[in-house]
Write an enzyme that holds these catalytic residues in place. Structure first.
Site, PDB file in Angstrom:
ATOM      1  N   GLU A  37     -34.674  -2.467  -8.089  1.00 42.60           N
ATOM      2  CA  GLU A  37     -35.568  -3.299  -7.263  1.00 42.60           C
ATOM      3  C   GLU A  37     -35.918  -2.599  -5.944  1.00 42.60           C
ATOM      4  OE1 GLU A  37     -34.575  -7.786  -8.838  1.00 42.60           O
ATOM      5  OE2 GLU A  37     -33.346  -7.028  -7.194  1.00 42.60           O
ATOM      6  N   GLU A  43     -34.107  -7.334 -16.158  1.00 45.78           N
ATOM      7  CA  GLU A  43     -33.352  -8.466 -15.590  1.00 45.78           C
ATOM      8  C   GLU A  43     -34.181  -9.725 -15.725  1.00 45.78           C
ATOM      9  OE1 GLU A  43     -31.720  -8.238 -11.658  1.00 45.78           O
ATOM     10  OE2 GLU A  43     -31.243  -6.100 -11.840  1.00 45.78           O
TER      11      GLU A  43
END
Length: 465
Positions: A174, A364
């Protein structure tokens, strides 16, 4: 509908600092996460001290370091085709700046990879997942310092050479989350000082990580045959508050800054003009060398790994004040106040596919819940409903024409929360007997979702009931 590809990679994902424990074993150095007591999570300025008697959730976590064989066996029982995990940088280079690696760290991850392969599970490895060797902050100031690019390059090369049989890699988890409150420390690997210009520091750290990611890509392409590698993006897109032009422009600018600018760098190999203009217009002094831009241009990633949990409502005032944005009035919210928006996953997948024309991988996706163990199990129908809705929308995106290669839900087993350090914010398909204060037996129990996901994988996504 168009079916999932026959080699679609179903599985789950975890991070070393949230599951491994063994924080000071086998030569491992201290990391940013090791200093996080319960009251330090999501803060950009902390003291590098360990207080006797204080509880540090990552020090034991769920003890995956010692229990990985039985846990991976449970994943195999569900039928996993892929298991995403991260390497703790400080297990390979305890201080981050050594010339030679810690062999015990390499040996450990070799065993984890071999265990995955023994069960026919494809490993996916993240090199940097919200933790940095603490010495690199103490000695060099963390990712504000250009020297970390070289240290990361050495670390990546060591891993690629030691684990060249791993096909899927993520350089940074991320990478665009560095703009979020508290993530300058966890993602950016720096401690915010009083004299720092925070926004300037964010852009500088981001640039160094993007440069390091491109250099890691170059090494992976040289060392590993048929490799897939890139930095990972937090894949939600902001929605405008209304269809007023001003709200649409605010939303466009937020998505450009938080999402597309990073994707342009890691997929197209260039910084977009709007990003560079913002840096210039705010008179931010960012050290970007001409040769940096050339490396980023030459070595973009070749797939897009993304997370997706919820959508964001564009709320410039809330963002400026570091508050949660407004709720979406058309959607339900999770226990922690996040908008539940399965259709947003289809939107992101289509949007990224159209813009970048690269294979996609949902690495995810999940929901945190407070749960109670009853008669050796957890009846987590809400999680089943959440995952089912998102898998359905991912399937629709594939039918739309998106090249989605796999789905590793977060997380296959309960782990320490990255944002709060809690165990009570549970994401797993497997319950771990551990509480927020660290008590518990660490015993594992299969939830209802364990058996549901097993059927999903066995049917290659066709059976979602």
């Amino acid at each position: 509908m168009k079916p999932f590809r026959t080699d679609f990679l179903w599985g789950g994902a975890v991070a070393a600092n949230q599951c491994e424990g063994a924080w000071n074993e086998d030569g491992k150095g201290l990391t940013t996460t090791d200093y996080l007591s319960m009251d330090r999570y999501m803060k950009d300025s902390i003291d590098f001290t360990l207080e006797e008697g204080n509880y540090y959730p990552s020090h034991e976590a769920i003890d995956f370091y010692h229990r990985y064989q039985k846990d991976i066996q449970l994943f195999a029982e569900m039928g996993f085709k892929c298991f995403r995990f991260s390497i703790a940088w400080a297990r390979i280079f305890p201080n981050g700046d050594e010339e030679t690696p810690n062999q015990k760290g390499i040996d450990h991850y070799r065993k984890v990879i071999d265990c995955c392969h023994a069960y026919g599970i494809e490993p996916m490895i993240t090199l940097s997942h919200t933790e940095t060797p603490a010495n690199l902050i103490i000695k060099y100031g963390g990712w504000r310092n250009r020297k970390l690019v070289g240290f990361f390059e050495r670390y990546a090369k060591t891993c690629f050479e030691a684990f060249s049989d791993v096909k899927y890699w993520i350089t940074f988890n991320e990478i665009n989350f560095i703009f979020e409150e508290g993530m300058l420390y966890q993602n950016g690997g720096v401690i915010l000082q009083e004299q720092d210009h925070k926004e300037e520091l964010i852009y500088q750290c981001a640039h160094h990580q993007l440069l390091a990611s491109a250099k890691a890509n170059r090494l992976a392409f040289e060392i590993i045959d048929n490799v897939y590698i890139n930095a990972m993006i937090e894949g939600s897109l902001a929605y405008p508050q209304s269809c007023r032009s001003s709200d649409m422009i605010d939303c466009m600018q937020e998505n450009q800054k938080i999402t597309y600018s990073f994707l342009d760098a890691i997929c197209k190999g260039k910084y977009p003009s709007l990003w560079l203009k913002e840096i210039s217009s705010k008179n931010l002094h960012i050290d970007i060398q001409p040769e940096d831009l050339e490396i980023i241009r030459q070595y973009p990633g070749n797939y897009i790994p993304l997370s997706y949990y919820y959508n964001r409502m564009c709320d410039p005032i809330a963002r400026a004040q570091h508050k949660k944005p407004m709720k979406n009035p058309y959607q339900a919210q999770s226990e922690w106040g996040y908008n539940i928006d399965a259709e947003g996953l289809r939107l992101s997948l289509n949007d990224f596919s159209i813009r970048y024309d690269l294979p996609l991988f949902v690495v995810e996706n999940g929901i945190g819940m407070n749960e109670t163990l009853t008669d050796g199990t957890v009846h987590d129908q809400q999680r089943i409903d959440f995952l089912k809705a998102h898998i359905q929308q991912m399937h629709l995106a594939i039918d739309d024409g998106c090249d989605v290669r796999g789905y590793t839900m977060w997380a296959p087993i309960d782990i320490v929360s990255q944002s709060r350090g809690e165990m009570s914010k549970r994401y797993g398909l497997i319950y771990v007997d551990k509480n927020n204060d660290g008590s518990g037996t660490l015993a594992r129990y299969k939830k209802d979702s364990f058996y549901w996901y097993k059927k999903v994988i066995a049917s290659n996504g066709e059976c979602l009931e």
